[in-house]
Design a protein around this motif. Sequence first.
Motif, mmCIF file in Angstrom:
data_model
loop_
_atom_site.group_PDB
_atom_site.id
_atom_site.type_symbol
_atom_site.label_atom_id
_atom_site.label_comp_id
_atom_site.label_asym_id
_atom_site.label_seq_id
_atom_site.Cartn_x
_atom_site.Cartn_y
_atom_site.Cartn_z
ATOM 1 N N PRO A 1 1.871 5.794 -4.287
ATOM 2 C CA PRO A 1 2.428 6.601 -5.391
ATOM 3 C C PRO A 1 1.571 6.554 -6.660
ATOM 4 N N ALA A 2 0.880 5.431 -6.881
ATOM 5 C CA ALA A 2 0.065 5.303 -8.093
ATOM 6 C C ALA A 2 -1.188 6.168 -8.044
ATOM 7 N N ILE A 3 -1.697 6.422 -6.837
ATOM 8 C CA ILE A 3 -2.934 7.218 -6.705
ATOM 9 C C ILE A 3 -2.671 8.504 -5.929
ATOM 10 N N ARG A 4 -1.462 9.025 -6.008
ATOM 11 C CA ARG A 4 -1.128 10.210 -5.214
ATOM 12 C C ARG A 4 -2.000 11.412 -5.579
ATOM 13 N N GLY A 5 -2.500 11.466 -6.819
ATOM 14 C CA GLY A 5 -3.407 12.554 -7.189
ATOM 15 C C GLY A 5 -4.695 12.499 -6.386
ATOM 16 N N ILE B 1 0.829 -1.209 0.000
ATOM 17 C CA ILE B 1 0.000 0.000 0.000
ATOM 18 C C ILE B 1 0.863 1.258 0.000
ATOM 19 N N ILE B 2 1.914 1.256 0.855
ATOM 20 C CA ILE B 2 2.737 2.462 1.014
ATOM 21 C C ILE B 2 3.635 2.702 -0.188
ATOM 22 N N ARG B 3 4.272 1.643 -0.697
ATOM 23 C CA ARG B 3 5.302 1.810 -1.729
ATOM 24 C C ARG B 3 4.782 1.672 -3.161
ATOM 25 N N VAL B 4 3.621 1.032 -3.323
ATOM 26 C CA VAL B 4 3.124 0.784 -4.680
ATOM 27 C C VAL B 4 1.827 1.535 -4.953
ATOM 28 N N ILE B 5 0.828 1.342 -4.100
ATOM 29 C CA ILE B 5 -0.494 1.904 -4.368
ATOM 30 C C ILE B 5 -0.526 3.405 -4.127
#
Length: 259
Positions: free
Chosen positions: A179-183, A173-177
């Motif tokens: 950054p992918a949904i940071r918007g 969740i912290i390292r992959v998801i």
Amino acid sequence: MKKFTLKWPLISIASSFAFLTFVVPLYGAALYSFRGEGGKGHSWVNYQWLIHADGFYLNLFTSLKLAVLAGVLNLLLMVPTMVYLNLKGQKFKSLIDFLCILPLIIPVVSLAIGAQVAMPEFLQNSEYELVFFFVIIALPYTYRALDTSLQTVALKTLVEASRSLGATWTRTIIRVIVPAIRGGITGALFLTFALSIGEYTITSLLHWETFPTWTVVAAQQNILGAIAISVFSFVGAIALLSIIALFSKKGARQVEVDE
């Protein structure tokens, strides 16, 4: 070519409307906030009155503190929940959707008084109870922001790839998801922060003093000072949200570099 020629008139009309309804009133308020004593001339006297008013710094710090805590708590609650709903909990999604809409339906008076009684006693006697109320009223907006962002990424593929490489759920969740949904996360944080720092009704009903409730009392003492408070609040909120956006982008870049 027709689409291109039709596009510019619509943009011009929308821009003119936004300018008239947003920029002009703000410009007028800013001019009045710099009026001198007796409404004559221009000076910083109203802003000097504001920053030297009793309770200004204390209540501003209180609102900022509660807004930050509400934003963090909201993300800690909603990000894992939304990830689960989009991966394995599709059958519960309609229920969570309904629950997140309830804060828009339930009257604020019922929400404030009823929810406060249900809280533990140590929270009822603390200003930190407002953090949970701020999270509740932000749910309808943060839910949509995060759900829309998760719909735009290949969530299942990202999770399977991360888990197959040995990453735990927390690390995934912290390292992959994230950054992918940071918007979507930035949008949810913006919405929670903006709603929290400007919330007046619940704070007033529960008899706590924050920056919004303080401004209502302080504004009655000085009409031009009240306009200065409004301009300060608006410009300050924009500045704080810009800083949050800047740091969130830097954090996202740092994660990408580390990876």
